[in-house]
Write a protein that holds these residues in place. Structure first.
Motif, PDB file in Angstrom:
ATOM      1  N   ALA A 122      46.110  42.217 122.929  1.00 11.03           N
ATOM      2  CA  ALA A 122      45.645  40.968 122.328  1.00 11.03           C
ATOM      3  C   ALA A 122      45.971  40.952 120.854  1.00 11.03           C
ATOM      4  CB  ALA A 122      44.134  40.823 122.536  1.00 11.03           C
ATOM      5  N   ALA A 123      46.344  39.781 120.386  1.00 14.30           N
ATOM      6  CA  ALA A 123      46.664  39.635 118.955  1.00 14.30           C
ATOM      7  C   ALA A 123      46.041  38.363 118.453  1.00 14.30           C
ATOM      8  CB  ALA A 123      48.184  39.604 118.753  1.00 14.30           C
ATOM      9  N   ALA A 124      45.562  38.416 117.247  1.00 10.20           N
ATOM     10  CA  ALA A 124      44.970  37.223 116.636  1.00 10.20           C
ATOM     11  C   ALA A 124      45.401  37.183 115.187  1.00 10.20           C
ATOM     12  CB  ALA A 124      43.439  37.265 116.725  1.00 10.20           C
ATOM     13  N   ALA A 125      45.848  36.028 114.744  1.00 14.56           N
ATOM     14  CA  ALA A 125      46.269  35.876 113.347  1.00 14.56           C
ATOM     15  C   ALA A 125      45.567  34.682 112.764  1.00 14.56           C
ATOM     16  CB  ALA A 125      47.785  35.691 113.260  1.00 14.56           C
ATOM     17  N   VAL A 126      45.052  34.852 111.581  1.00 12.57           N
ATOM     18  CA  VAL A 126      44.374  33.751 110.894  1.00 12.57           C
ATOM     19  C   VAL A 126      45.184  33.413 109.656  1.00 12.57           C
ATOM     20  CG1 VAL A 126      42.250  32.973 109.804  1.00 12.57           C
ATOM     21  CG2 VAL A 126      42.152  34.548 111.722  1.00 12.57           C
ATOM     22  N   GLU A 127      45.766  32.243 109.623  1.00 11.38           N
ATOM     23  CA  GLU A 127      46.512  31.789 108.453  1.00 11.38           C
ATOM     24  C   GLU A 127      45.534  31.013 107.585  1.00 11.38           C
ATOM     25  OE1 GLU A 127      49.725  29.611 110.011  1.00 11.38           O
ATOM     26  OE2 GLU A 127      50.728  31.346 110.851  1.00 11.38           O
ATOM     27  N   THR A 128      45.037  31.696 106.574  1.00  9.07           N
ATOM     28  CA  THR A 128      43.854  31.225 105.870  1.00  9.07           C
ATOM     29  C   THR A 128      44.085  29.891 105.192  1.00  9.07           C
ATOM     30  OG1 THR A 128      43.268  33.511 105.495  1.00  9.07           O
ATOM     31  CG2 THR A 128      42.162  31.871 104.142  1.00  9.07           C
ATOM     32  N   TRP A 129      45.146  29.806 104.374  1.00  8.84           N
ATOM     33  CA  TRP A 129      45.228  28.635 103.505  1.00  8.84           C
ATOM     34  C   TRP A 129      45.669  27.402 104.269  1.00  8.84           C
ATOM     35  CZ3 TRP A 129      42.232  30.595 100.583  1.00  8.84           C
ATOM     36  CH2 TRP A 129      42.384  31.869 100.076  1.00  8.84           C
ATOM     37  N   GLY A 130      46.333  27.544 105.375  1.00  2.00           N
ATOM     38  CA  GLY A 130      46.671  26.374 106.165  1.00  2.00           C
ATOM     39  C   GLY A 130      45.527  25.906 107.017  1.00  2.00           C
ATOM     40  N   GLY A 131      44.448  26.669 107.053  1.00  2.00           N
ATOM     41  CA  GLY A 131      43.329  26.299 107.898  1.00  2.00           C
ATOM     42  C   GLY A 131      43.665  26.457 109.361  1.00  2.00           C
ATOM     43  N   VAL A 132      44.575  27.386 109.669  1.00  2.00           N
ATOM     44  CA  VAL A 132      45.075  27.499 111.033  1.00  2.00           C
ATOM     45  C   VAL A 132      44.503  28.747 111.676  1.00  2.00           C
ATOM     46  CG1 VAL A 132      47.129  27.670 112.451  1.00  2.00           C
ATOM     47  CG2 VAL A 132      47.188  26.373 110.333  1.00  2.00           C
TER      48      VAL A 132
ATOM     49  N   LYS B  98      57.485  29.008 104.788  1.00  2.00           N
ATOM     50  CA  LYS B  98      57.034  28.396 106.030  1.00  2.00           C
ATOM     51  C   LYS B  98      55.816  27.512 105.773  1.00  2.00           C
ATOM     52  CE  LYS B  98      58.845  31.895 109.182  1.00  2.00           C
ATOM     53  NZ  LYS B  98      58.570  32.792 110.328  1.00  2.00           N
ATOM     54  N   TRP B  99      55.537  26.678 106.764  1.00  2.00           N
ATOM     55  CA  TRP B  99      54.461  25.698 106.602  1.00  2.00           C
ATOM     56  C   TRP B  99      53.122  26.375 106.320  1.00  2.00           C
ATOM     57  CZ3 TRP B  99      49.813  24.466 108.840  1.00  2.00           C
ATOM     58  CH2 TRP B  99      49.298  23.198 108.555  1.00  2.00           C
ATOM     59  N   ALA B 100      52.847  27.496 106.960  1.00  2.00           N
ATOM     60  CA  ALA B 100      51.556  28.160 106.802  1.00  2.00           C
ATOM     61  C   ALA B 100      51.356  28.693 105.397  1.00  2.00           C
ATOM     62  CB  ALA B 100      51.415  29.301 107.815  1.00  2.00           C
ATOM     63  N   SER B 101      52.451  28.890 104.643  1.00  2.00           N
ATOM     64  CA  SER B 101      52.352  29.449 103.290  1.00  2.00           C
ATOM     65  C   SER B 101      52.605  28.398 102.219  1.00  2.00           C
ATOM     66  CB  SER B 101      53.361  30.597 103.132  1.00  2.00           C
ATOM     67  OG  SER B 101      53.152  31.596 104.102  1.00  2.00           O
ATOM     68  N   ARG B 102      52.607  27.139 102.583  1.00  2.00           N
ATOM     69  CA  ARG B 102      53.008  26.132 101.609  1.00  2.00           C
ATOM     70  C   ARG B 102      51.981  25.907 100.502  1.00  2.00           C
ATOM     71  NH1 ARG B 102      52.585  20.060 104.131  1.00  2.00           N
ATOM     72  NH2 ARG B 102      50.375  20.028 104.636  1.00  2.00           N
ATOM     73  N   TRP B 103      50.743  26.361 100.705  1.00  2.00           N
ATOM     74  CA  TRP B 103      49.732  26.196  99.674  1.00  2.00           C
ATOM     75  C   TRP B 103      49.773  27.309  98.637  1.00  2.00           C
ATOM     76  CZ3 TRP B 103      46.155  22.529  98.298  1.00  2.00           C
ATOM     77  CH2 TRP B 103      46.067  21.409  99.134  1.00  2.00           C
ATOM     78  N   ASP B 104      50.592  28.333  98.854  1.00  2.00           N
ATOM     79  CA  ASP B 104      50.614  29.456  97.919  1.00  2.00           C
ATOM     80  C   ASP B 104      50.982  29.017  96.508  1.00  2.00           C
ATOM     81  OD1 ASP B 104      49.980  30.908 100.093  1.00  2.00           O
ATOM     82  OD2 ASP B 104      51.869  32.015 100.232  1.00  2.00           O
ATOM     83  N   THR B 105      51.865  28.033  96.400  1.00  2.00           N
ATOM     84  CA  THR B 105      52.262  27.539  95.084  1.00  2.00           C
ATOM     85  C   THR B 105      51.068  27.010  94.309  1.00  2.00           C
ATOM     86  OG1 THR B 105      54.456  26.960  95.898  1.00  2.00           O
ATOM     87  CG2 THR B 105      53.718  25.882  93.875  1.00  2.00           C
ATOM     88  N   TYR B 106      50.212  26.271  94.974  1.00  2.00           N
ATOM     89  CA  TYR B 106      49.084  25.631  94.307  1.00  2.00           C
ATOM     90  C   TYR B 106      47.948  26.621  94.057  1.00  2.00           C
ATOM     91  CZ  TYR B 106      51.696  21.685  96.108  1.00  2.00           C
ATOM     92  OH  TYR B 106      52.694  20.806  96.395  1.00  2.00           O
ATOM     93  N   LEU B 107      47.863  27.629  94.914  1.00  2.00           N
ATOM     94  CA  LEU B 107      46.765  28.577  94.783  1.00  2.00           C
ATOM     95  C   LEU B 107      47.051  29.672  93.773  1.00  2.00           C
ATOM     96  CD1 LEU B 107      45.849  28.931  98.545  1.00  2.00           C
ATOM     97  CD2 LEU B 107      44.917  27.378  96.847  1.00  2.00           C
ATOM     98  N   THR B 108      48.252  29.695  93.222  1.00  2.00           N
ATOM     99  CA  THR B 108      48.580  30.665  92.177  1.00  2.00           C
ATOM    100  C   THR B 108      48.772  29.969  90.837  1.00  2.00           C
ATOM    101  OG1 THR B 108      50.923  30.497  92.784  1.00  2.00           O
ATOM    102  CG2 THR B 108      49.653  32.295  93.768  1.00  2.00           C
ATOM    103  N   MET B 109      48.104  28.829  90.661  1.00  2.00           N
ATOM    104  CA  MET B 109      48.207  28.133  89.379  1.00  2.00           C
ATOM    105  C   MET B 109      47.507  28.903  88.268  1.00  2.00           C
ATOM    106  SD  MET B 109      47.776  24.123  90.362  1.00  2.00           S
ATOM    107  CE  MET B 109      49.005  23.264  91.322  1.00  2.00           C
TER     108      MET B 109
END
Length: 644
Positions: free
Chosen positions: A2-12, A264-275
């Motif tokens: 079993a594998a589970a991944a939580v992409e935090t900033w995308g809310g996924v 990738k889409w799941a990491s697209r908020w990284d730009t804004y979160l490293t302001m």
């Protein structure tokens, strides 16, 4: 496996527990796929300024309006934040560049409109747009020899750092002259998602940048009945000046450039979160955690060793039937559980503190799991409001049980006090501040219908749940105190100067405040400077440290008080345990003076009004934590000694 991944900033939340299970998204935003040429809507959110703290609707200024203005239905959090999401005239198609397009025909700003635009430019307002729910950002480039090199030489220098700021500036001022950014160069980045059927790709928006420019209307050279235009060379163009004393002709234009990105889409908020400087954030928090753990460990060792010695001495005296006079905290065993003055108000405040504690704990934990990410606009505040209402059942239960323990008998009045005391103060202050915001015609003003909805939530959800919890808490057996209370109260001896309440508040507040003041800076920046807050994992850790430090310092202070034979600890512990709120207030004043550029009366009133509510809530939260820690400690130590 079993594998589970939580992409935090995308809310996924992507669960792949079995190979044939399809991924699903809870409860954030699912990615939206585009094909080449599909329309990407550019929407406006609001105008903000850290100098005024008053957000405004996008069309409060004379921007180009579409034929039909459509407002997006907002949730409660978006309304309270002042967001008013609306469509714009900017036409953007996936992976289709546009050199220079005219948003609308040439506009002539009236004197009143020109004056308003000049005021907003002087107040340093930012414009906030979104594309595919992704906020626009302005790139800030820093060069190593910024002061030494200038002009073309500076451009040849390698970049030292690239940062982004939220939104784009409405314009800029040069002395008494004001210039409007009337041309926007949109730079959108897309990521290709290859489909299984063939070579067809899905496109996803992963970054939204803008380069604002001020170009005089004559230099834009609009052609084709003002549908397209041409930008002049940067060296030969003049900026678009807005003279507040006369009418001004303005042309709003834009260009679009698409670029492919590996993000990738799941990491697209990284730009804004490293302001902000993430490295300093991490280092500071780790440093605070280590220091607080070290101090907490020392305090725990000291208090445990001292208590063991006290209990051993007291029990040994009883075993040998020593006739020595009792001293220290055992001497007040007949008065330590004597009910305090105003037990109803004390239990009501503690009930509100329990309500806040449950709400804060759940919100931070859920946000840490990525379910309240920045992409879910307004979700954090909406969740907090609803959770506070529903946590009324726990607040009522603890308040009712404590009220009965303190020999109270008017449970209906106590329940009403618990349900109304703190919420009435918050809503009353917010209503008064809202009246001032209404007077400024700001979008930050809560609409009358929303206020009615909040009142209905208070009277329809929170108050019945508080009554329900209070009823069951009052019916339950009171807390079992290990010693009986004497009929005649003992006289409290004269106390030394360092046992003064104010001194206790100053001393008790240092350690909890030290545990979280670094995080407080980022929270204040998110609230007052329109930044994104994202390190909820660290915030959860800081919250746990805050609970531990408040509990320990409260136990130490009540131990010293009882050793001085002062048994009036109920109210004192609650007040002293919330001492860190005093330091939060001092820090808020420091932040206002040193970090913000607010000079007008209404923005200052809003800052200190909302800050006062934050300090009050923090005082209730920390005071409640410290009170229950001290109460459990006192019951524990008096149950450990033999008392005739």
């Amino acid at each position: 496996m079993a594998a589970a991944a939580v992409e935090t900033w995308g809310g996924v939340l992507l669960l792949s527990l079995l190979p044939w299970v399809q991924p699903f998204y809870v409860p954030g935003v699912a990615p939206r796929d585009f094909q080449k040429g599909d329309t990407v809507d550019i929407k406006a959110v609001k105008l903000t300024s850290s100098r005024t703290q008053l957000p405004y609707e996008y069309y409060s200024l004379p921007f180009c309006k579409p034929a039909t203005v459509l407002y997006k239905g907002e949730n409660l959090g978006e309304v309270l934040r002042g967001d008013r999401i609306v469509n714009t005239r900017y036409t953007v198609e996936m992976n289709t560049d546009r050199n220079c397009e005219v948003a609308c025909s040439k506009k002539t700003l009236t004197v009143a409109e020109s004056k308003l635009v000049a005021e907003r430019v002087q107040e340093e307002y930012y414009v906030h747009l979104i594309a595919d729910n992704l906020p626009v950002a302005t790139r800030l480039e820093f060069y190593p020899n910024r002061e030494a090199a200038g002009g073309e030489e500076q451009k040849k220098e390698p970049l030292k750092d690239i940062q982004f700021e939220h939104g784009y500036r409405l314009g800029f001022a040069d002395g008494n002259k004001f210039y409007l950014h009337n041309h926007l160069s949109f730079i959108l980045y897309f990521h290709k998602e290859k489909l299984e059927e063939g070579e067809v790709h899905n496109y996803r928006v992963v970054r939204f940048e803008v380069v604002p420019q001020s170009v005089k209307v004559e230099d834009l050279k609009a052609v084709d009945i003002e549908k397209t235009c041409s930008l002049p060379e940067a060296s030969s163009s003049a900026p678009q000046e807005i003279d507040p004393a006369k009418e001004n002709e303005v042309l709003f234009t834009y260009s679009v450039r698409w670029e492919e990105s590996e993000v990738k889409w799941a990491s697209r908020w990284d730009t804004y979160l490293t302001m902000s400087d993430v490295q300093i954030h991490w280092f500071s928090i780790v440093n605070s955690v280590v220091v607080v753990f070290f101090l907490s460990g020392i305090l725990s060792m000291i208090i445990i060793r001292t208590l063991r010695k006290d209990i051993a001495n007291y029990n040994r005296e009883d075993d040998i039937e020593d006739t020595m006079e009792e001293s220290g905290w055992k001497n007040v065993h007949g008065d330590v559980f004597r009910p305090p003055r105003y037990p109803m108000i004390l239990s009501s405040l503690l009930g509100s503190g329990i309500q806040l504690f449950c709400m804060v704990l759940i919100v931070i934990f859920v946000a840490m799991l990525g379910m309240l990410s920045p992409s879910s606009r307004g979700a954090l505040m909406t969740t907090a409001c609803f959770l506070f209402m529903f946590m009324g059942v726990f607040g009522g239960y603890f308040a009712g049980r404590l009220y009965r323990t303190l020999k109270g008998h008017r449970w209906r009045k106590g329940a009403f006090c618990t349900a109304t005391l703190y919420p009435a103060v918050v809503l009353g202050v917010c209503f008064i501040l809202n009246c001032f915001i209404w007077g400024e015609h700001s979008s930050g003003a809560v609409p009358f219908t929303t206020m009615l909805a909040l009142l209905c939530m208070w009277f329809g959800i929170s108050m019945p749940l508080v009554y329900l919890g209070y009823y069951f808490g009052f019916r339950k057996q009171p807390y079992d105190n290990p010693v009986r209370t004497n009929q005649i109260p003992r006289q409290v001896p004269e106390q030394r100067w360092y046992m003064n309440k104010f001194v206790g508040i100053m001393m008790a507040g240092i350690l909890p405040f030290g545990a979280m003041f670094i995080e407080l800076f980022f929270i204040f920046s998110a609230i007052w400077e329109n930044q994104f807050y994202y390190l909820f994992g660290f915030l959860f850790l800081v919250f746990i440290i805050l609970v531990v430090s408040c509990s320990q310092i409260s136990i130490v202070m009540v131990y010293f008080q009882l050793c001085a034979e002062d048994y009036q600890w109920w109210w004192r512990t609650f007040l002293v345990s919330g001492g860190s709120a005093f330091y939060v207030l001092i820090y808020a004043v420091f932040y206002f003076v040193n970090k913000l550029d607010i000079v007008e009366f209404i923005p200052s009133l809003l800052y200190f009004g909302y800050t006062a509510l934050m300090v009050l809530s923090f005082w209730l939260l920390t005071g409640t934590i410290g009170f229950y820690a001290a109460y459990m400690f006192i019951r524990k130590i008096y149950a450990a000694v033999k008392i005739d």
